[in-house]
Write an enzyme that holds these catalytic residues in place. Structure first.
Site, PDB file in Angstrom:
ATOM      1  N   SER A   1       6.244  -0.299  -3.196  1.00 39.40           N
ATOM      2  CA  SER A   1       5.703  -1.512  -3.817  1.00 39.40           C
ATOM      3  C   SER A   1       4.750  -1.162  -4.955  1.00 39.40           C
ATOM      4  O   SER A   1       4.643  -1.918  -5.939  1.00 39.40           O
ATOM      5  CB  SER A   1       4.995  -2.373  -2.764  1.00 39.40           C
ATOM      6  OG  SER A   1       3.940  -1.673  -2.140  1.00 39.40           O
TER       7      SER A   1
ATOM      8  N   CYS B   1       9.919 -10.640   9.902  1.00 42.35           N
ATOM      9  CA  CYS B   1       8.788 -10.553   8.983  1.00 42.35           C
ATOM     10  C   CYS B   1       9.246 -10.799   7.552  1.00 42.35           C
ATOM     11  O   CYS B   1       8.600 -11.537   6.798  1.00 42.35           O
ATOM     12  CB  CYS B   1       8.129  -9.179   9.114  1.00 42.35           C
ATOM     13  SG  CYS B   1       6.637  -9.004   8.116  1.00 42.35           S
TER      14      CYS B   1
ATOM     15  N   CYS C   1       4.697  -2.266  13.029  1.00 44.98           N
ATOM     16  CA  CYS C   1       3.312  -2.259  12.567  1.00 44.98           C
ATOM     17  C   CYS C   1       2.336  -2.695  13.646  1.00 44.98           C
ATOM     18  O   CYS C   1       1.205  -2.195  13.697  1.00 44.98           O
ATOM     19  CB  CYS C   1       3.168  -3.133  11.322  1.00 44.98           C
ATOM     20  SG  CYS C   1       3.531  -4.888  11.576  1.00 44.98           S
TER      21      CYS C   1
ATOM     22  N   GLY D   1       0.799  -1.216   0.000  1.00 44.76           N
ATOM     23  CA  GLY D   1       0.000   0.000   0.000  1.00 44.76           C
ATOM     24  C   GLY D   1       0.831   1.265   0.000  1.00 44.76           C
ATOM     25  O   GLY D   1       0.291   2.368  -0.017  1.00 44.76           O
ATOM     26  N   GLY D   2       2.155   1.128   0.013  1.00 46.51           N
ATOM     27  CA  GLY D   2       3.051   2.273  -0.012  1.00 46.51           C
ATOM     28  C   GLY D   2       3.536   2.588  -1.408  1.00 46.51           C
ATOM     29  O   GLY D   2       3.251   1.870  -2.377  1.00 46.51           O
ATOM     30  N   VAL D   3       4.302   3.662  -1.508  1.00 47.97           N
ATOM     31  CA  VAL D   3       4.753   4.108  -2.817  1.00 47.97           C
ATOM     32  C   VAL D   3       5.755   3.134  -3.430  1.00 47.97           C
ATOM     33  O   VAL D   3       5.754   2.911  -4.651  1.00 47.97           O
ATOM     34  CB  VAL D   3       5.341   5.538  -2.727  1.00 47.97           C
ATOM     35  CG1 VAL D   3       6.572   5.584  -1.840  1.00 47.97           C
ATOM     36  CG2 VAL D   3       5.640   6.094  -4.108  1.00 47.97           C
TER      37      VAL D   3
ATOM     38  N   GLY E   1       9.389  -4.017  -2.922  1.00 47.58           N
ATOM     39  CA  GLY E   1       9.889  -2.656  -3.064  1.00 47.58           C
ATOM     40  C   GLY E   1      11.119  -2.368  -2.242  1.00 47.58           C
ATOM     41  O   GLY E   1      11.408  -1.202  -1.951  1.00 47.58           O
TER      42      GLY E   1
ATOM     43  N   MET F   1      -0.314  -8.905   2.188  1.00 49.64           N
ATOM     44  CA  MET F   1      -0.401  -9.737   3.382  1.00 49.64           C
ATOM     45  C   MET F   1      -1.246  -9.027   4.440  1.00 49.64           C
ATOM     46  O   MET F   1      -0.962  -7.896   4.809  1.00 49.64           O
ATOM     47  CB  MET F   1       0.989 -10.009   3.965  1.00 49.64           C
ATOM     48  CG  MET F   1       1.950 -10.692   3.029  1.00 49.64           C
ATOM     49  SD  MET F   1       3.522 -11.093   3.844  1.00 49.64           S
ATOM     50  CE  MET F   1       4.115  -9.447   4.318  1.00 49.64           C
TER      51      MET F   1
END
Length: 360
Positions: A18, A109, A205, A14-16, A133, A37
């Site tokens: 990836s 992770c 997270c 959901g980030g820039v 990413g 995930m």
């Protein structure tokens, strides 16, 4: 660019980073599949504490990843790894703190969730490889794959990837490894991605407010690890409310008086003691690591390299000697401050990762 068109699963957070990874690979003509995930349920936290604070992998991130996939017109799947994440990352995070270590959950992770479980899901979809990413590079050197630093020194993430194996590196792509963050954001703007200006995630997270003590006590309870604060001389200087509240190198929050500044120099979880000393007691000239993963054929004797003992640590010259049982001894050319059990020590020659292990 890859030589032939491939089916590639992109781990979309959901980030820039990836999102740009997925867009670039599609632009190159590959068959791209987005996969996110779901690793932790934020509902209980947000119900009690409100919004999250700059973390990755939240429900908002899942929505962002889905919308980016829709804009790129690629298939998108969410895979539920919550039980795996609890067992492999959260439980080990808590175990380490209660054993007197300071863990690095991001390495775990990557190791278990992304490059074991997610890579396995990619193979089940008959994908040729998994792309992420990360700012790092994988290059082939003869029959072996080499992990190298990302070209942008401010973003290099090779430290977090030392657990990669040769079979994994044969199936993993890091398309951003040769770019700067500014170049990546420029690509995001060019592709008109909704996350082009999205802020970077900063916190762990599953501890979105940064209060890891609260998290540990909610998971394991409070009071069991209370004990004494002890000077390296053996003198008891005070008491504490849990060894897990302290980490090697810490100065603030000790709540004790002394004629010189004091730092945490060790955690004795078995005796529930926090050991403190003057600054010189933080200096160590060597360490041992276990669960060493070599990216080169395991050396038969000592080698000269550079070692990084935490993510933001500058690499320093060291002699690394393999030991039986997947261990190694690291002797530094100059003593280092704040060597912390539970962190990773990663070995480099130039920009190449030679291997690494967990500090004992």
């Amino acid at each position: 660019m890859l030589e032939r068109k491939k089916r590639i699963v992109v781990a979309m957070s959901g980030g820039v980073d990836s999102s740009v990874t997925a867009a670039l690979l599609k632009e190159q003509g590959h068959e791209v599949i987005g996969m996110t995930m779901q690793i932790w349920d934020y509902s209980s936290f947000t119900a009690e504490h409100g919004e999250t604070f700059g973390t990755c992998c939240s429900l908002d991130d899942v929505y962002d990843a889905r919308r980016v996939a829709e804009s790129l017109d690629i298939p998108f799947y969410v895979v539920n790894f919550e039980k795996d994440f609890q067992r492999e990352v959260i439980d080990r995070f808590c175990d380490d703190y209660f054993a007197g270590r300071t863990p690095n959950p991001c390495v775990l992770c990557n190791q278990v969730l992304k490059f074991e479980l997610l890579l396995r899901r990619a193979r089940e979809l008959e994908a040729d490889c998994l792309a992420t990413g990360h700012y790092a590079r994988i290059e082939q050197d003869g029959e072996r794959h080499c992990l190298r630093k990302g070209l942008d020194p401010a973003k290099d993430q090779s430290y977090f990837l030392f657990t990669l194996t040769q079979p994994q590196m044969a199936r993993v792509l890091f398309p951003l490894g040769g770019m700067t963050k500014e170049e990546v954001r420029a690509h995001a703007a060019r592709f008109n991605l909704r996350v082009a200006e999205k802020a970077e995630s900063q916190d762990i997270c599953f501890v979105p407010d940064g209060d890891y003590v609260r998290f540990l006590e909610e998971e394991r309870g409070a009071g069991a690890m209370n004990g004494e604060i002890v000077h390296v001389s053996g003198q008891v200087l005070g008491s504490h409310q849990g060894t897990y509240r302290y980490t090697v190198g810490q100065r603030r929050g000790l709540g004790i008086g002394w004629h010189q500044p004091l730092f945490v120099v060790g955690i004795d979880a078995e005796n529930r003691q926090v050991v403190v000393g003057e600054q010189e007691h933080l200096q160590r000239s060597e360490l041992s690591v276990h669960q060493v993963n070599w990216h080169i054929p395991e050396p038969s004797g000592a080698i000269e390299a550079r070692c990084r003992i935490r993510y933001r640590h500058s690499e320093v010259p060291a002699t690394i000697t393999p030991l039986p049982g997947g261990r190694a001894r690291v002797v530094f050319a100059q003593a280092q401050r704040g060597i912390t059990p539970g962190q990773a020590a990663v070995f480099y020659q130039g920009d190449q990762v030679l291997g690494g292990g967990w500090i004992e």
